[in-house]
Scaffold this motif. Structure first.
Motif, PDB file in Angstrom:
ATOM      1  N   ASN A  43       0.868  -1.215   0.250  1.00  0.00           N
ATOM      2  CA  ASN A  43       0.302  -0.091   0.004  1.00  0.00           C
ATOM      3  C   ASN A  43       0.839   1.241   0.064  1.00  0.00           C
ATOM      4  O   ASN A  43       0.307   2.669  -0.523  1.00  0.00           O
TER       5      ASN A  43
ATOM      6  N   TYR B 277       2.111   1.701  -3.627  1.00  0.00           N
ATOM      7  CA  TYR B 277       0.839   2.082  -4.404  1.00  0.00           C
ATOM      8  C   TYR B 277       0.456   3.635  -4.231  1.00  0.00           C
ATOM      9  O   TYR B 277       0.184   4.399  -5.259  1.00  0.00           O
TER      10      TYR B 277
ATOM     11  N   MET C  88      -2.926  -1.591  -9.081  1.00  0.00           N
ATOM     12  CA  MET C  88      -3.975  -0.722  -8.089  1.00  0.00           C
ATOM     13  C   MET C  88      -3.585   1.034  -8.366  1.00  0.00           C
ATOM     14  O   MET C  88      -4.426   1.610  -8.539  1.00  0.00           O
TER      15      MET C  88
ATOM     16  N   THR D 158      -6.338   3.540 -10.050  1.00  0.00           N
ATOM     17  CA  THR D 158      -6.842   4.740  -9.324  1.00  0.00           C
ATOM     18  C   THR D 158      -6.652   5.975 -10.108  1.00  0.00           C
ATOM     19  O   THR D 158      -7.538   7.028 -10.348  1.00  0.00           O
TER      20      THR D 158
ATOM     21  N   ALA E  28      -8.413  -6.055  -4.267  1.00  0.00           N
ATOM     22  CA  ALA E  28      -7.909  -4.770  -4.175  1.00  0.00           C
ATOM     23  C   ALA E  28      -7.998  -3.876  -5.297  1.00  0.00           C
ATOM     24  O   ALA E  28      -8.614  -2.871  -5.307  1.00  0.00           O
TER      25      ALA E  28
ATOM     26  N   ARG F  52     -11.701  -3.338  -6.230  1.00  0.00           N
ATOM     27  CA  ARG F  52     -12.054  -1.933  -5.456  1.00  0.00           C
ATOM     28  C   ARG F  52     -11.505  -0.726  -5.969  1.00  0.00           C
ATOM     29  O   ARG F  52     -12.361   0.431  -6.150  1.00  0.00           O
ATOM     30  N   HIS F  53     -10.353  -0.587  -6.415  1.00  0.00           N
ATOM     31  CA  HIS F  53      -9.856   0.733  -6.641  1.00  0.00           C
ATOM     32  C   HIS F  53     -10.118   1.073  -8.191  1.00  0.00           C
ATOM     33  O   HIS F  53     -10.013   2.183  -8.611  1.00  0.00           O
TER      34      HIS F  53
ATOM     35  N   CYS G 265      -6.946  -3.120   1.719  1.00  0.00           N
ATOM     36  CA  CYS G 265      -6.768  -1.920   1.014  1.00  0.00           C
ATOM     37  C   CYS G 265      -6.543  -0.581   2.140  1.00  0.00           C
ATOM     38  O   CYS G 265      -7.256  -0.825   3.354  1.00  0.00           O
TER      39      CYS G 265
ATOM     40  N   THR H 135     -10.074   3.686  -1.414  1.00  0.00           N
ATOM     41  CA  THR H 135     -10.824   3.192  -2.278  1.00  0.00           C
ATOM     42  C   THR H 135     -12.032   4.168  -2.755  1.00  0.00           C
ATOM     43  O   THR H 135     -12.756   4.030  -3.807  1.00  0.00           O
TER      44      THR H 135
END
Length: 612
Positions: free
Chosen positions: A118, A121, A151, A155, A300, A303-304, A591, A596
């Protein structure tokens, strides 16, 4: 064995390329309406040799998200591959800007590499949004670099393409294949049994890493890069090419070339990462014997990008898929054979034949998955088996739930005959077992006490480890695949049922029940479990329960909360505190929950505010 070709399908000239549009990078480098800011952005990028003409020519500026570095040996090869990516970008009319990504190495980072997925990310989101980039090549390899990069690209939603670094060459020791990671788990059993000593143990393990590249087994690295391809985010055949092979350099060039066209076509992650693509991904994961880490990372990613996907989808779409790839840890072979047999495209072709793949989904080369894989090599029935005669039927994940947790998963393709015969073939109670719980407070406690005779561990016990999830560890540790006490191993009992709120290396062949959600540190059911409790696991019903009364369950929970909840170690760094305060549970992707909420940043925000 069928040998794959070195050619990679790529898209032809797109009509969109002929009608050139204004690019995002021009907001920095060529805005006549704001000459002061244009000059400020422009002048410092000239100081290492770029020209004003290049920066204002309208060429797409392509980033190379560089994960290669000395701290990440599995990805270090990207330092060389980036040269071929650069040449591909330049030949296609793009301008290159290479930049570092926060290092993540599964075998090097303490307390766990998952903690930094993360963090990498977040850093990459800021780079992709905040700098003059029109598209990006995501260099991936070791476990967490692939989801971290995907991810972030999801995003921000700029045109993006994945270039994996490829697996190492096969490891060998005394004429036998030694697979990375897998040989560790097997050799530690021999060490515990007294069959080998320290030096031979080290020699065996070292033999599994003979070249540059990531794990040569179907561990999480090979899994995640295969799934990036199955999602349509890599060029066909990319995932399986071994790192030292010439085809790896060739596909690096083709990837660089292709991302330039993707920018002109405005082909973004949101166009590729659709619900159908994620369903394909789940099916392929079962067919290749993919890692139990995959649901965490893929959920994950979903979701992004804004696709509804949950843990139950892994059983719904994947459990009845057969195991086709004969590769360690679920099979026999390693990465070189997987590539020569056809890799992901051959697996997808066989799944397409049986209507298990959405063929119409678009991929990064502008073609559909069906178009890319239709002419791939057929199963050789050695490395890649046929759907009708697989290695294992119903090879996907089972989702279990009960008073121990709301969900946890079990990888069925690695249930050994020894394990099945001992626990799952009771004619009066098929696919179910009961046992006495032995509870460990993290891996340190496990290593300290596993051979403690006073625990009286026998083949009817179930080993539990808790405090090892995203919050508790922190990060989610790969520690659930616990081996039995040495005394049992010497009797030929090589595996006991293992359950925990942590993770397990994708290179492990243990049929553990793991990724328990909520974890003990979130006061899930594992937090009230006690050594000596009787536990029942029923695979047919998908249940996992402590066999205690509702009244006792309530009493224990009330006592837990009255004592302030489950205790776990204090934070050791600022990032650990930030992570623990924002991270979700493994079933929903672990996440950063606040992250998110941010989707399609490049599309909804455009470019950020000026810096001067």
């Amino acid at each position: 064995m069928t040998k794959s070709t070195s050619s990679t399908p790529t898209a032809g000239t797109s009509p969109a390329k002929a009608t050139k549009r204004k690019l995002r990078s021009s907001e920095w480098f060529n805005d006549p309406h704001n000459p002061g800011m244009t000059a400020l952005y422009l002048e410092r990028y000239l100081n290492y040799g770029l020209t004003r003409h290049e920066l204002q020519s309208g060429k797409p500026i392509i980033g190379i998200a560089q994960t290669g570095n000395d701290l990440s040996p599995c990805n270090r090869h990207h330092l060389e591959l980036a040269k071929r990516v650069r040449e591909g970008i330049t030949a296609a009319g793009g301008l290159v800007m290479e930049f570092p990504v926060h290092p993540i190495q599964e075998t090097g980072k303490r307390p766990t590499a998952a903690l930094d997925r993360n963090l990498a990310y977040l850093g990459l989101v800021e780079i992709l949004f905040g700098y003059p980039l029109d598209g990006v090549v995501l260099t991936t390899g070791c476990d967490k670099t692939t989801p971290a990069c995907l991810m972030a690209a999801a995003t921000v939603n700029l045109p993006a393409i994945v270039l994996s670094g490829g697996p190492m060459l096969n490891g060998w020791h005394e004429g036998q294949r030694t697979g990375s990671g897998t040989v560790v788990w097997k050799s530690r059993e021999r060490l515990a049994a007294g069959e080998i000593g320290y030096e031979e143990f080290m020699t065996l393990v070292a033999s599994s890493a003979p070249s540059v590249g990531h794990c040569n087994t179907m561990g999480t690295a090979s899994t995640m890069n295969s799934l990036a391809e199955a999602l349509g985010m890599s060029l066909p055949g990319c995932a399986a090419i071994p790192a030292p092979y010439r085809e790896r350099g060739q596909i690096a060039y083709e990837t660089g070339s292709r991302i330039v066209d993707m920018v002109w076509e405005d082909l973004k992650p949101s166009d590729i990462l659709t619900r159908k693509a994620f369903e394909n991904c789940i099916v392929v994961n079962s067919a290749i014997g993919g890692s139990t880490n995959a649901p965490i990372h893929i959920n994950a990613l979903a979701r992004h990008i804004g696709v509804e996907l949950d843990i139950d989808d892994w059983q719904k779409f994947g459990h009845d898929v057969p195991l086709l790839v004969n590769m360690q840890p679920a099979g026999f072979y390693l990465g070189e054979e997987y590539h020569r047999a056809g890799g992901v495209p051959s697996v997808v072709r066989e799944l397409m034949k049986h209507k298990r793949i959405h063929e119409d989904v678009i991929t990064v080369n502008g073609k559909t998955m069906g178009e890319n894989c239709a002419a791939s090599p057929k199963p050789d029935n050695d490395v890649i088996w046929s759907y009708d005669k697989p290695l294992v039927a119903d090879a996907g994940f089972l989702v279990l739930r009960g008073n121990l947790f709301d969900s946890a998963i079990m990888k069925t393709s690695v249930i050994s005959k020894e394990f099945r015969d001992r626990y799952l073939i009771n004619p009066k109670d098929p696919n179910a077992f009961e046992g006495r719980a032995i509870v460990f407070e993290g891996p340190e406690d496990y290593h300290h006490r596993i051979d403690d005779a006073s625990l009286d561990i026998d083949e009817h016990c179930i080993l539990f480890v808790r405090g090892t999830g995203p919050i508790g560890y922190p990060g989610g540790a790969e520690v659930v695949n616990m081996q039995p006490p040495a005394a049992l191993i010497k009797r030929g009992i090589l595996s006991l049922p293992c359950i925990g709120d942590g993770r397990q290396s994708g290179t492990s062949g243990s049929p553990s029940i793991l990724n328990a959600t909520p974890e003990a540190a979130a006061n899930g059911g594992l937090a009230i479990l006690q050594t000596g409790d009787k536990v029942r696991i029923d695979l047919n019903k998908g249940s996992a329960n402590i066999l205690i009364s509702d009244e006792e369950l309530k009493r224990r929970r009330a006592e837990l909360m009255a004592n302030g909840g489950f205790k776990y170690p204090a934070n050791q760094t600022p990032w650990q505190e930030l992570y623990r305060n924002t991270v979700g549970q493994q079933a929903t992707g672990a996440c950063l929950e606040l992250a998110t909420r941010y989707r399609d940043i490049a599309g909804t925000v455009g470019t950020a505010r000026h810096n001067h």
